[in-house]
Design a protein around this motif. Structure first.
Motif, PDB file in Angstrom:
ATOM      1  N   CYS A   1       8.196   4.336   0.939  1.00  0.00           N
ATOM      2  CA  CYS A   1       9.544   3.494   0.873  1.00  0.00           C
ATOM      3  C   CYS A   1      10.526   4.611   1.407  1.00  0.00           C
ATOM      4  CB  CYS A   1       9.922   3.229  -0.496  1.00  0.00           C
ATOM      5  SG  CYS A   1      10.035   4.577  -1.615  1.00  0.00           S
ATOM      6  N   VAL A   2      11.801   3.920   1.655  1.00  0.00           N
ATOM      7  CA  VAL A   2      12.902   4.982   2.188  1.00  0.00           C
ATOM      8  C   VAL A   2      14.184   4.586   1.174  1.00  0.00           C
ATOM      9  CG1 VAL A   2      13.675   3.521   4.316  1.00  0.00           C
ATOM     10  CG2 VAL A   2      14.323   5.791   4.039  1.00  0.00           C
ATOM     11  N   ILE A   3      14.902   5.515   0.879  1.00  0.00           N
ATOM     12  CA  ILE A   3      16.032   5.301   0.003  1.00  0.00           C
ATOM     13  C   ILE A   3      17.271   5.753   0.650  1.00  0.00           C
ATOM     14  CG2 ILE A   3      16.975   5.495  -2.496  1.00  0.00           C
ATOM     15  CD1 ILE A   3      14.409   4.118  -2.759  1.00  0.00           C
ATOM     16  N   PRO A   4      18.350   5.066   0.640  1.00  0.00           N
ATOM     17  CA  PRO A   4      19.606   5.656   1.248  1.00  0.00           C
ATOM     18  C   PRO A   4      20.072   6.857   0.758  1.00  0.00           C
ATOM     19  CG  PRO A   4      20.013   3.180   0.926  1.00  0.00           C
ATOM     20  CD  PRO A   4      18.551   3.610   0.292  1.00  0.00           C
ATOM     21  N   GLN A   5      20.709   7.945   1.178  1.00  0.00           N
ATOM     22  CA  GLN A   5      21.033   9.013   0.987  1.00  0.00           C
ATOM     23  C   GLN A   5      21.667   8.928  -0.515  1.00  0.00           C
ATOM     24  OE1 GLN A   5      20.757  11.699   3.058  1.00  0.00           O
ATOM     25  NE2 GLN A   5      21.368  13.019   1.376  1.00  0.00           N
TER      26      GLN A   5
ATOM     27  N   LEU B   1      -2.120  12.818  -2.172  1.00  0.00           N
ATOM     28  CA  LEU B   1      -1.076  12.902  -0.906  1.00  0.00           C
ATOM     29  C   LEU B   1      -0.001  12.239  -1.246  1.00  0.00           C
ATOM     30  CD1 LEU B   1      -1.731  13.912   2.031  1.00  0.00           C
ATOM     31  CD2 LEU B   1      -1.524  11.525   2.594  1.00  0.00           C
ATOM     32  N   ALA B   2       1.071  12.960  -1.568  1.00  0.00           N
ATOM     33  CA  ALA B   2       2.260  12.465  -1.704  1.00  0.00           C
ATOM     34  C   ALA B   2       3.225  13.452  -0.785  1.00  0.00           C
ATOM     35  CB  ALA B   2       2.768  12.527  -3.249  1.00  0.00           C
ATOM     36  N   VAL B   3       4.163  12.588  -0.194  1.00  0.00           N
ATOM     37  CA  VAL B   3       4.966  13.321   1.037  1.00  0.00           C
ATOM     38  C   VAL B   3       6.176  12.714   0.741  1.00  0.00           C
ATOM     39  CG1 VAL B   3       5.246  13.740   3.380  1.00  0.00           C
ATOM     40  CG2 VAL B   3       2.896  13.981   2.468  1.00  0.00           C
ATOM     41  N   LEU B   4       7.546  13.975   0.587  1.00  0.00           N
ATOM     42  CA  LEU B   4       8.786  13.643   0.855  1.00  0.00           C
ATOM     43  C   LEU B   4       9.364  14.094   1.978  1.00  0.00           C
ATOM     44  CD1 LEU B   4      11.067  12.242  -1.146  1.00  0.00           C
ATOM     45  CD2 LEU B   4      11.560  14.762  -1.867  1.00  0.00           C
ATOM     46  N   LYS B   5      10.354  13.354   2.827  1.00  0.00           N
ATOM     47  CA  LYS B   5      10.720  13.699   3.959  1.00  0.00           C
ATOM     48  C   LYS B   5      12.239  13.002   3.806  1.00  0.00           C
ATOM     49  CE  LYS B   5      10.934  13.963   8.309  1.00  0.00           C
ATOM     50  NZ  LYS B   5      11.748  15.075   7.864  1.00  0.00           N
TER      51      LYS B   5
ATOM     52  N   THR C   1      12.351   9.581   2.429  1.00  0.00           N
ATOM     53  CA  THR C   1      11.149   8.699   2.375  1.00  0.00           C
ATOM     54  C   THR C   1       9.800   9.372   1.421  1.00  0.00           C
ATOM     55  OG1 THR C   1       9.577   7.428   3.744  1.00  0.00           O
ATOM     56  CG2 THR C   1      10.373   9.485   4.774  1.00  0.00           C
ATOM     57  N   LEU C   2       9.653   8.694   0.818  1.00  0.00           N
ATOM     58  CA  LEU C   2       8.587   8.914  -0.016  1.00  0.00           C
ATOM     59  C   LEU C   2       7.058   8.407   0.283  1.00  0.00           C
ATOM     60  CD1 LEU C   2       7.338  10.658  -2.625  1.00  0.00           C
ATOM     61  CD2 LEU C   2       7.709   8.658  -3.996  1.00  0.00           C
ATOM     62  N   ALA C   3       5.923   8.901   0.468  1.00  0.00           N
ATOM     63  CA  ALA C   3       4.768   8.177   0.777  1.00  0.00           C
ATOM     64  C   ALA C   3       3.652   8.782  -0.004  1.00  0.00           C
ATOM     65  CB  ALA C   3       4.296   8.526   2.481  1.00  0.00           C
ATOM     66  N   LEU C   4       2.764   7.987  -0.682  1.00  0.00           N
ATOM     67  CA  LEU C   4       1.837   8.340  -1.589  1.00  0.00           C
ATOM     68  C   LEU C   4       0.705   7.317  -1.236  1.00  0.00           C
ATOM     69  CD1 LEU C   4       3.818   6.784  -4.660  1.00  0.00           C
ATOM     70  CD2 LEU C   4       3.416   9.394  -4.198  1.00  0.00           C
ATOM     71  N   ASP C   5      -0.534   7.942  -1.075  1.00  0.00           N
ATOM     72  CA  ASP C   5      -1.833   7.124  -1.255  1.00  0.00           C
ATOM     73  C   ASP C   5      -2.375   7.070  -2.548  1.00  0.00           C
ATOM     74  OD1 ASP C   5      -1.872   7.251   1.627  1.00  0.00           O
ATOM     75  OD2 ASP C   5      -3.437   8.809   1.781  1.00  0.00           O
ATOM     76  N   LEU C   6      -2.804   5.456  -2.931  1.00  0.00           N
ATOM     77  CA  LEU C   6      -3.175   5.235  -4.061  1.00  0.00           C
ATOM     78  C   LEU C   6      -4.350   4.499  -4.190  1.00  0.00           C
ATOM     79  CD1 LEU C   6       0.296   4.147  -4.997  1.00  0.00           C
ATOM     80  CD2 LEU C   6      -0.758   5.858  -6.477  1.00  0.00           C
ATOM     81  N   SER C   7      -5.384   4.955  -5.085  1.00  0.00           N
ATOM     82  CA  SER C   7      -6.604   4.359  -4.851  1.00  0.00           C
ATOM     83  C   SER C   7      -6.645   2.906  -5.305  1.00  0.00           C
ATOM     84  CB  SER C   7      -7.509   5.380  -5.766  1.00  0.00           C
ATOM     85  OG  SER C   7      -8.780   4.536  -6.004  1.00  0.00           O
TER      86      SER C   7
ATOM     87  N   GLY D   1      18.835  -0.362  -2.044  1.00  0.00           N
ATOM     88  CA  GLY D   1      19.251  -0.485  -0.708  1.00  0.00           C
ATOM     89  C   GLY D   1      18.185  -0.117   0.399  1.00  0.00           C
ATOM     90  N   GLY D   2      16.978   0.233  -0.246  1.00  0.00           N
ATOM     91  CA  GLY D   2      15.615   0.880   0.586  1.00  0.00           C
ATOM     92  C   GLY D   2      14.907  -0.220   1.071  1.00  0.00           C
ATOM     93  N   ARG D   3      13.648   0.180   1.543  1.00  0.00           N
ATOM     94  CA  ARG D   3      12.815  -0.779   2.031  1.00  0.00           C
ATOM     95  C   ARG D   3      11.285   0.007   2.258  1.00  0.00           C
ATOM     96  NH1 ARG D   3      15.493  -0.130   8.004  1.00  0.00           N
ATOM     97  NH2 ARG D   3      16.649  -1.603   7.074  1.00  0.00           N
ATOM     98  N   VAL D   4      10.302  -0.853   2.308  1.00  0.00           N
ATOM     99  CA  VAL D   4       9.034  -0.233   2.285  1.00  0.00           C
ATOM    100  C   VAL D   4       8.535  -0.348   3.836  1.00  0.00           C
ATOM    101  CG1 VAL D   4       6.567  -1.111   2.100  1.00  0.00           C
ATOM    102  CG2 VAL D   4       8.097  -0.938  -0.202  1.00  0.00           C
ATOM    103  N   TYR D   5       7.791   0.502   4.396  1.00  0.00           N
ATOM    104  CA  TYR D   5       7.364   0.682   5.801  1.00  0.00           C
ATOM    105  C   TYR D   5       6.290  -0.180   5.950  1.00  0.00           C
ATOM    106  CZ  TYR D   5       6.074   3.501   9.993  1.00  0.00           C
ATOM    107  OH  TYR D   5       5.765   3.836  11.193  1.00  0.00           O
ATOM    108  N   LEU D   6       6.462  -1.369   6.969  1.00  0.00           N
ATOM    109  CA  LEU D   6       5.502  -2.266   7.357  1.00  0.00           C
ATOM    110  C   LEU D   6       4.037  -1.613   7.942  1.00  0.00           C
ATOM    111  CD1 LEU D   6       7.745  -5.037   9.056  1.00  0.00           C
ATOM    112  CD2 LEU D   6       6.974  -4.662   6.573  1.00  0.00           C
ATOM    113  N   ALA D   7       4.180  -0.488   8.573  1.00  0.00           N
ATOM    114  CA  ALA D   7       2.919  -0.011   8.979  1.00  0.00           C
ATOM    115  C   ALA D   7       2.115   0.610   7.911  1.00  0.00           C
ATOM    116  CB  ALA D   7       3.256   1.064  10.101  1.00  0.00           C
TER     117      ALA D   7
END
Ligand SMILES: Cc1cc2nc3c(=O)[nH]c(=O)nc-3n(C[C@H](O)[C@H](O)[C@H](O)COP(=O)(O)OP(=O)(O)OC[C@H]3O[C@@H](n4cnc5c(N)ncnc54)[C@H](O)[C@@H]3O)c2cc1C
Length: 448
Positions: free
Chosen positions: A319-323, A346-350, A368-374, A395-401
């Motif tokens: 997901c991404v969250i506005p500033q 695997l959890a990544v913040l950017k 944006t935060l990305a997490l792999d979840l079993s 006000g954020g969204r989830v990545y369709l890809a």
């Protein structure tokens, strides 16, 4: 050929009729319901079409033009970024934007308008695309660019393959002086410190990303390591590498040979891994030189790493969250995840910069935060539904890809330019013959 197909996360697996055209003109046949598929590195059902047709682009992989003077390249959509890098890096050029794996196709990079570690400086892939050739079943081929048919262009960039089959793509590249990156790590004991690192101009760099230990809680919630880097100049390389700055050391290939049992990724194992990984990465305080593959694509060194999640597969939640509300929202998201004990190794913040023009593109200024979840945890989707609500409130969204389970209602609330996109889709493909499982699940563009 009719076969069960899944994408990188092995969920969902659906039966599709697969076609593997040799020529672009065969890429746009007269069928009722079809979607293009690149290298299947999306997570979820964007490149699937349950009981429908899927056109694989893998044999459409020719590079038609590469001008090493100007750094302009034209290639077919099925070429992988790995193949492009093998051609352009030895001649002093790099991809303007690259995702965390080089095993994606050029068409997939355009269709998802992918972002990389440099999004906060340079934006997403679509910003560097000069033009696209697009085939629409029953309607022929059109060329589009930011100036010719711009609505079609910006509906296609980030449009998840739903406007047509991308054929050739022309893009401009980034000049580099070596195949290496000068990198530096900054450890943070909690989320607050990590956010301070991200906004500290002294720690900023063209490429930044942070790994997060998402099982740590309390005072250590969000502890992680900011990894920063820039393309190394010649005088930053070790003396022995300066004579051949574009040569790479021979890599060691590791592999996960079989699907691992589900218990391997339980919270205790992941917690032990996270502790060891944090210590190892935090130790690298001084600047160091890394070849571009290990800096940009660390996971590509372990082939089939997706098998670690076993046969049931996994999902990635990005997901991404506005500033403005990003810190607060990330804290709440991490608290929910840490307390649920859903282990993600695997959890990544950017940090992300300005949004591009893609109507359905994911990026927006913020984090944006990305997490792999079993998928071994039966109540995982309930947790993710709750996270969607939090993301929408901020006000954020989830990545369709990266999505396999979002609801149509949440999609509408996350993507405000959807109606604008739909107007273009209706003009290009009024019968909605280009469709995917993702499109039907999210009611994007209507069903075929
Ligand atoms: C380890 C890993 C790391 C990743 N890191 C990042 C990252 O940092 N940033 C990021 O943005 N993404 C990232 N991704 C996601 C990945 O970059 C995207 O999902 C990308 O679209 C995958 O490309 P693909 O060729 O595998 O496409 P597929 O998965 O095959 O398809 C993805 C979408 O592209 C469409 N598509 C593919 N080819 C065409 C074509 N020729 N014409 C029209 N549509 C087409 C498909 O219809 C589908 O909607 C990562 C994925 C993995 C596995």
């Amino acid at each position: 050929m009719i076969a069960p197909v899944a994408s990188w996360n092995n969920y969902p697996r659906q039966v599709c009729t697969l076609h593997r055209p040799e020529r672009y003109r065969e890429f746009s046949p007269d069928v009722e319901s079809a979607i293009a598929r690149g290298l299947g590195r999306s997570y979820g059902d964007a490149a699937l079409n349950d009981c429908g047709h899927v056109f694989l682009s893998e044999r459409l992989n020719r590079i038609s033009v590469f001008d090493p003077e100007r750094g302009v390249l034209r290639a077919e959509a099925g070429v992988s970024l790995d193949d492009l890098l093998r051609v352009i890096v030895p001649r002093g050029w790099f991809l303007p934007v690259t995702p965390g794996t080089r095993f994606v196709s050029l068409g997939g990079a355009v269709a998802s308008d992918v972002h990389g570690k440099n999004h906060h400086c340079d934006g997403s892939f679509g910003n560097y695309v000069n033009s696209i050739q697009l085939a629409i079943p029953g309607a022929g081929t059109i060329d589009c660019s930011p100036t010719a048919n711009p609505e079609t262009f910006w509906a296609t960039v980030g449009g998840m393959g739903l406007t047509g089959f991308i054929g050739e793509v022309e893009l401009h590249l980034r000049p580099i002086s070596s195949a290496y990156v000068q990198a530096r790590h900054y450890a943070a004991t909690n989320l607050e410190e990590l956010f301070r690192h991200f906004s500290d101009p002294d720690r900023d760099a063209p490429y930044t990303v942070a790994w997060i230990d998402c099982l740590s809680a309390g005072k250590r919630l969000g502890r992680g390591v900011l990894m920063a880097g820039h393309h190394a100049a010649l005088d930053e390389l070790p003396v022995e590498a300066r004579a051949k700055p574009y040569d790479l050391p021979a890599g060691r290939a590791l592999s996960v040979p079989v699907n691992l049992p589900a218990w391997v990724l339980n919270p205790t194992c992941v917690s032990l891994f996270n502790g060891a990984y944090f210590a190892a990465q935090a130790r690298k305080r001084a600047p160091f030189i890394a070849d571009y593959r290990s800096f940009f694509y660390p996971l590509d060194n372990i082939s089939h790493w997706n098998r670690m999640y076993g046969t049931r597969g996994f999902v990635q939640y990005q997901c991404v969250i506005p500033q403005a509300g990003a810190f607060d929202a990330m804290r709440k998201l991490l608290e929910r995840i840490a307390s649920s004990r859903h282990a993600s190794f695997l959890a990544v913040l950017k940090r992300m910069g300005p949004a591009g023009n893609g109507m359905l593109s994911f990026p927006m200024p913020g984090y944006t935060l990305a997490l792999d979840l079993s998928l071994r945890d039966p109540d995982l989707f309930k947790l993710l539904d709750a996270l969607d609500e939090l993301v929408i409130q901020h006000g954020g969204r989830v990545y369709l890809a990266k999505d396999a389970r979002l609801s149509a209602a949440s999609f509408r609330r996350m993507y405000p330019r959807y109606e604008e996109w739909l107007t273009v889709k209706n003009k290009l493909d009024p019968q909605h013959r280009i469709t995917s499982s993702l499109a039907r699940r999210l009611d994007i563009g209507g069903a075929a």
